[in-house]
Each structure stands twice: as structure tokens, then as C-alpha cells.
Motif scaffolding. Structure first.
Motif, mmCIF file in Angstrom:
data_model
loop_
_atom_site.group_PDB
_atom_site.id
_atom_site.type_symbol
_atom_site.label_atom_id
_atom_site.label_comp_id
_atom_site.label_asym_id
_atom_site.label_seq_id
_atom_site.Cartn_x
_atom_site.Cartn_y
_atom_site.Cartn_z
ATOM 1 N N SER A 29 0.874 -0.436 0.170
ATOM 2 C CA SER A 29 -0.226 0.433 0.202
ATOM 3 C C SER A 29 0.655 1.113 0.418
ATOM 4 O O SER A 29 0.394 1.823 -0.905
ATOM 5 N N GLN A 30 1.627 1.269 0.897
ATOM 6 C CA GLN A 30 2.614 2.644 1.023
ATOM 7 C C GLN A 30 3.522 2.319 -0.710
ATOM 8 O O GLN A 30 3.731 4.076 -1.048
ATOM 9 N N ARG A 85 0.973 4.142 -2.786
ATOM 10 C CA ARG A 85 0.901 5.840 -2.713
ATOM 11 C C ARG A 85 1.989 6.199 -3.203
ATOM 12 O O ARG A 85 1.778 7.258 -3.088
ATOM 13 N N THR A 86 2.841 6.022 -2.787
ATOM 14 C CA THR A 86 4.531 6.647 -3.168
ATOM 15 C C THR A 86 4.220 6.982 -4.677
ATOM 16 O O THR A 86 4.446 7.860 -5.173
ATOM 17 N N HIS A 123 1.260 9.224 -5.907
ATOM 18 C CA HIS A 123 1.387 10.635 -4.913
ATOM 19 C C HIS A 123 3.069 11.535 -6.214
ATOM 20 O O HIS A 123 3.242 12.611 -5.997
#
Length: 111
Positions: A101-102, A105-106, A109
Motif C-alpha cells: 500500500s505504501q 501511495r508513493t 503521489h
């Protein structure tokens, strides 16, 4: 035409979600599906055709056990219970989920 979105469960997340709701105690299949649906604010739905094969795989892997019992509606049902191995697997799956998930997200963004 009905524009209401149909509840779905993300691919691969079902065992993790099942383990999470069983963390609180044994539940039968329908109660597992209902708990996931309610806790997700009616966003995540689990179809019977996916739930029971997933529970069977989890039984074979030793992540859950099952015992016959009587439901709150007086029906004979199988109650599923998380095993110590299932608790370890849950922690591993949450860790993997958080890592992926991280990463997503990275990318979302910064790309």
C-alpha cells in the motif's frame, strides 16, 4: 437502471479480512461475510462462492479450525476459529499489505 455500486472485495485481501474478523472470536460463514460488510461501511461484500472456498483453503493451511454448532437463528452451521498459525499469518499479511500500500501511495503521489 440501478446506479448503486455493488459491494466488492479486493483481490487477494479476503483471507486477511477473514483472519481479522476471526481475531475477535469464532464466527460462522454468513456472520464472517456480514461482519466484513458492516465494518467496511457496506463497501466490501463477500460472495458465498468466494467465501467458502477461501475458508476451505484456510482450513487446509491450518490458519483456521472449524466446528459444527447452532447459529443464532437455530441453524446447524460451521464456526471458524483462528489458530495460532493463523494469527502469525495475519501479522505477515498485514505487514505485506502495508508495504505494498505504501509503495502504491508513493507512486500515485510522485509519478
Amino acid at each position: 437502471m440501478n446506479d448503486t455500486p455493488k459491494p466488492v472485495t479486493p483481490s487477494g485481501a479476503l483471507p486477511m479480512l477473514i483472519m481479522r474478523v476471526l481475531h475477535s472470536g469464532p464466527l460462522h460463514g454468513y456472520a464472517i461475510a456480514q461482519r466484513i460488510y458492516v465494518l467496511s461501511s457496506e463497501v466490501l461484500g463477500v460472495e458465498e462462492g468466494l467465501l467458502y472456498p477461501t475458508l476451505q483453503k484456510m482450513l487446509l493451511k491450518g490458519w483456521v479450525t472449524a466446528e459444527w454448532g447452532i447459529s443464532e437463528t437455530n441453524r446447524k452451521v460451521r464456526f471458524y476459529k483462528l489458530t495460532p498459525e493463523g494469527r502469525r499469518q495475519f501479522k505477515a499479511e498485514v505487514s505485506d499489505y502495508d508495504r505494498v500500500s505504501q509503495a502504491i501511495r508513493t507512486i500515485l503521489h510522485t509519478a
